[in-house]
Write a protein that holds these residues in place. Structure first.
Motif, PDB file in Angstrom:
ATOM      1  N   PRO B  81       0.812  -1.219   0.000  1.00 47.50           N
ATOM      2  CA  PRO B  81       0.000   0.000   0.000  1.00 47.50           C
ATOM      3  C   PRO B  81       0.849   1.275   0.000  1.00 47.50           C
ATOM      4  N   PHE B  82       2.053   1.225   0.602  1.00 44.84           N
ATOM      5  CA  PHE B  82       2.849   2.452   0.568  1.00 44.84           C
ATOM      6  C   PHE B  82       3.270   2.765  -0.864  1.00 44.84           C
ATOM      7  N   ILE B 108     -12.085   1.762  -5.075  1.00 43.47           N
ATOM      8  CA  ILE B 108     -12.487   0.391  -4.721  1.00 43.47           C
ATOM      9  C   ILE B 108     -11.263  -0.427  -4.333  1.00 43.47           C
ATOM     10  N   ALA B 109     -10.177  -0.292  -5.117  1.00 40.95           N
ATOM     11  CA  ALA B 109      -8.960  -1.051  -4.811  1.00 40.95           C
ATOM     12  C   ALA B 109      -8.464  -0.704  -3.421  1.00 40.95           C
ATOM     13  N   ILE B 149      -6.592 -16.875   4.190  1.00 37.10           N
ATOM     14  CA  ILE B 149      -6.762 -17.169   2.767  1.00 37.10           C
ATOM     15  C   ILE B 149      -7.682 -16.130   2.114  1.00 37.10           C
ATOM     16  N   PHE B 150      -8.816 -15.843   2.771  1.00 35.20           N
ATOM     17  CA  PHE B 150      -9.731 -14.857   2.179  1.00 35.20           C
ATOM     18  C   PHE B 150      -9.115 -13.464   2.181  1.00 35.20           C
ATOM     19  N   GLY B 151      -8.395 -13.127   3.238  1.00 35.63           N
ATOM     20  CA  GLY B 151      -7.734 -11.825   3.287  1.00 35.63           C
ATOM     21  C   GLY B 151      -6.767 -11.647   2.129  1.00 35.63           C
ATOM     22  N   LEU B 152      -5.932 -12.671   1.904  1.00 34.99           N
ATOM     23  CA  LEU B 152      -4.955 -12.587   0.827  1.00 34.99           C
ATOM     24  C   LEU B 152      -5.619 -12.564  -0.539  1.00 34.99           C
ATOM     25  N   LYS B 153      -6.720 -13.281  -0.649  1.00 35.50           N
ATOM     26  CA  LYS B 153      -7.481 -13.292  -1.906  1.00 35.50           C
ATOM     27  C   LYS B 153      -7.925 -11.861  -2.247  1.00 35.50           C
ATOM     28  N   ILE B 154      -8.459 -11.173  -1.248  1.00 28.81           N
ATOM     29  CA  ILE B 154      -8.939  -9.806  -1.470  1.00 28.81           C
ATOM     30  C   ILE B 154      -7.775  -8.884  -1.818  1.00 28.81           C
ATOM     31  N   ILE B 155      -6.654  -9.051  -1.102  1.00 26.73           N
ATOM     32  CA  ILE B 155      -5.486  -8.211  -1.390  1.00 26.73           C
ATOM     33  C   ILE B 155      -5.012  -8.439  -2.824  1.00 26.73           C
ATOM     34  N   ILE B 160      -4.385  -6.318  -8.371  1.00 29.54           N
ATOM     35  CA  ILE B 160      -4.598  -6.410  -9.822  1.00 29.54           C
ATOM     36  C   ILE B 160      -5.351  -5.165 -10.321  1.00 29.54           C
ATOM     37  N   LEU B 161      -6.378  -4.754  -9.575  1.00 31.20           N
ATOM     38  CA  LEU B 161      -7.117  -3.547  -9.984  1.00 31.20           C
ATOM     39  C   LEU B 161      -6.191  -2.327  -9.991  1.00 31.20           C
TER      40      LEU B 161
END
Ligand code: CU
Ligand code: CU
Lengths: 142, 509
Positions: B81-82, B108-109, B149-155, B160-161
């Motif tokens: 994020p930085f 959104i990203a 797993i879900f956290g990393l999926k969202i990241i 990508i966005l």
């Protein structure tokens, strides 16, 4: 701003590439030699599981947490795991190979000094990974 | 104007904004918050390791969760994020466009990250940041593993966005008068790293889903008991995450390309060499993923291929170092805080690279692998190079964001403490690894050398903690009470050096 090519940069890149080529060639050569297992090596089957090591010698004797070997005899470890990935490590002899369930990995070593040496697990394997330790005893075989 | 804090606005105006500088500000604040949270975990680890036997962390499970969240947090919630913060502020300005190409997508990203962070932190998983099966598939406790797993999926989706947005902004929205070859190197660094993201991330995204279904017991992709292969996961994982190292390193180098010429008061030695090295690095970053896996039982040929692929990445990195040194050579350097961080970062980047050559040389890898050496090695990259570049750039952006100056003296004290602390911790870790100490251990036997080196590390870690506290106080105090920055030339370098502020001003006042 841009675009001026400069001989000093090319010399520098040349030196870097030459150094890398030398490191690569040496590594290739040494690895080829250290991976060559002596014909007379005795096989020890090594099994990792949460959170201890078991060893089976060629004559069928089994040990847990301790491994007794004879000085001057080359040994070939056949390493596997019963549950998760571990990594079989004798730091004093630079022996390191992952114990992967479903696979058998091999590595060999030649004990040269009598004494006790630590055996440890080098791949994170859960709760007691930090204490998945054993002892290697090298004894005079003569 | 670039700076957005000078005219006070209610916080919700910034939060619901899609303007690139507002999103940049949100990214900055969020990444810094996670930097300090992840740093606290690191300090806990080092103090715990001060001597053998449990100190204050109750049990190994807690310890394992701490190093897992520390790693995951620092990579995905601080460094990544930085970089997005910097890109959001500067890429539109550098390509002379009014905003990012897709402002709503941009927002959104960003807003995908807080829920992902909540999953990672509230779950507090224990399998290390690379979640190696079969442990992660059959052994790791629920629901922490699923949340991770879900956290990393969202990241992953978020990056990508973000990458698509940077690529389109640079290639399609840049000013018609600005040829691509003349885009500043910071812009090139974001173009390169975004392209890597697009190619690399989908592999890990697939692996994450496979890991999830393995955990649910409906598949056995990585579970040998069901005919699967855990090493397949390693390939999928490192195919993403070796290049991912470059996704983080390349923008940090881009930041140094902003700072070094400006504070050397000299044009960059070679713009084209920088562009070439970025493109080359992006390509060869895909040729080396399995150098993490020599000890899994790879054949001699496989190891040789990946050793050559890894060594191939070195000349491009070396070109950047040369470019920096040649730019500084004969310049009238002004060692303000941003410049000190950049120069320190280059020095540690060089050491990290040298260590990397050792790691990849096949026989030596078996000495260093999964020992503390490796911990020291990658921290020289992620902390010594990437975080150093980021801290320097944050000081550099500070007047443009806040309209005020940070305290220069405390900025330098911050640098000195962190540099000494980093050397004490990460160089010692290399040596400790050679003495055979495994990584990720909650406790260790009473070997005198191990104890001594862990104590040196604890001292270094405390220096890092003090330095970062000074940093935090400086940031907060100076953004409220710091003296007003001279926006034409905040660092007193003389007026003819290009500032983002000046580049932006002609378009809208
Ligand atoms: Cu183990
Ligand atoms: Cu790598």
């Amino acid at each position: 701003m841009s675009g001026h090519s400069n001989w000093s940069e090319w010399v520098y890149i040349g030196v870097v590439v030459a150094l890398l080529a030398w490191v690569g060639a040496e590594a290739w050569n040494i690895e080829r030699l250290v991976e060559h297992v002596p014909e007379n090596a005795e096989v020890i089957k090594v099994t990792g599981q949460q959170w201890f090591w078991t060893f089976e010698h060629e004559d069928g004797t089994k040990e847990t947490g301790e491994l007794h070997v004879k000085k001057g005899v080359p040994y070939k470890f056949e390493i596997t795991s019963k549950d998760v990935i571990h990594s079989f490590n004798i730091p004093d002899y630079l022996v390191l190979m992952d114990a992967v369930p479903g696979r058998i990995n091999t590595v060999w070593f030649l004990p040269v000094d009598e004494g006790e040496f630590p055996i440890q697990c080098r791949e994170y394997c859960g709760l007691i990974h930090y204490n998945m330790r054993g002892t290697l005893y090298i004894e005079d075989g003569a | 104007m670039v700076l957005e804090l000078q005219k006070p606005r209610p916080i919700w105006q910034i939060m619901f904004s899609t303007h690139h500088t507002d999103i940049g500000l949100l990214y900055t604040i969020m990444s810094l918050a996670f930097l300090f949270m992840g740093g606290a975990l690191a300090l806990a680890i080092r103090v715990e390791m001060f001597s053998p036997g449990p100190q204050f962390i109750a049990d190994s499970m807690t310890f394992n969760r701490i190093f897992t969240v520390h790693g995951t947090n620092m990579i995905f919630l601080f460094l990544l994020p930085f970089a997005s913060a910097v890109g959001n502020y500067f890429i539109p300005i550098m390509v002379r466009y009014k905003d990012m190409a897709y402002p709503k997508l941009n927002a959104i990203a960003f807003w995908m990250l807080p829920p992902a962070a909540a999953l990672v932190w509230l779950g507090f998983a224990d399998f290390g940041w690379y979640a190696q099966p079969p442990y992660s598939a059959i052994s790791a406790p629920s629901p922490a593993a699923e949340m991770w797993i879900f956290g990393l999926k969202i990241i992953g989706v978020s990056s990508i966005l973000g990458a698509i947005n940077f690529i389109v902004t640079i290639l399609k929205c840049k000013h018609p008068d600005l040829p691509l070859s003349k885009v500043p190197l910071l812009g090139w660094s974001f173009l390169s790293s975004s392209l890597i993201v697009l190619v690399a991330i989908p592999t890990f995204a697939a692996a994450l889903l496979m890991l999830l279904t393995d955990r649910l017991g409906v598949t056995g992709f990585f579970n040998p008991a069901m005919g699967g292969d855990p090493i397949a996961y390693s390939h999928l994982f490192w195919f993403t995450f070796h290049p991912e190292v470059y996704v983080l390193v390349i923008p940090a180098i881009g930041m140094m390309y902003e700072i070094i010429p400006r504070f050397s008061r000299k044009p960059i030695f070679s713009h084209s060499s920088g562009v070439f090295a970025f493109v080359l690095l992006s390509i060869v970053s895909f040729a080396s993923w399995a150098h993490h896996m020599y000890a899994t039982g790879m054949s001699f040929t496989e190891k040789t291929v990946f050793m050559v692929g890894t060594l191939a990445a070195v000349p491009a990195s070396a070109m950047h170092v040369f470019n920096f040194l040649a730019t500084m050579w004969g310049g009238r350097a002004k060692y303000s805080t941003p410049m000190m961080w950049s120069v320190g970062g280059i020095a540690l980047f060089f050491s990290a690279g040298a260590g990397g050559v050792v790691n990849t040389a096949m026989p030596l890898d078996f000495i260093t692998h999964d020992s503390y050496w490796v911990v020291g090695h990658f921290h020289l990259f992620v902390f010594g190079t990437i975080a150093f570049g980021s801290f320097g750039f944050l000081y550099y952006m500070f007047p443009f964001i806040t309209g005020r100056m940070y305290n220069e003296l405390w900025g330098k004290v911050h640098f000195v403490l962190i540099f000494i602390g980093a050397v004490l911790v990460f160089f010692t870790q290399h040596i400790l690894g050679l003495y055979g100490m495994p990584r990720r251990v909650f406790d260790y036997p009473e070997i005198p050398e191990w104890i001594a080196m862990n104590q040196i590390q604890a001292v270094g870690a405390v220096l890092l903690g003090v330095g970062m506290t000074i940093f935090l106080v400086n940031l907060i105090y100076s953004s409220a009470k710091g003296k007003e920055a001279n926006m034409e030339d905040p660092f007193g370098l003389g007026g003819k050096y290009y500032y983002p502020y000046q580049a932006k001003n002609p378009h809208h006042d």
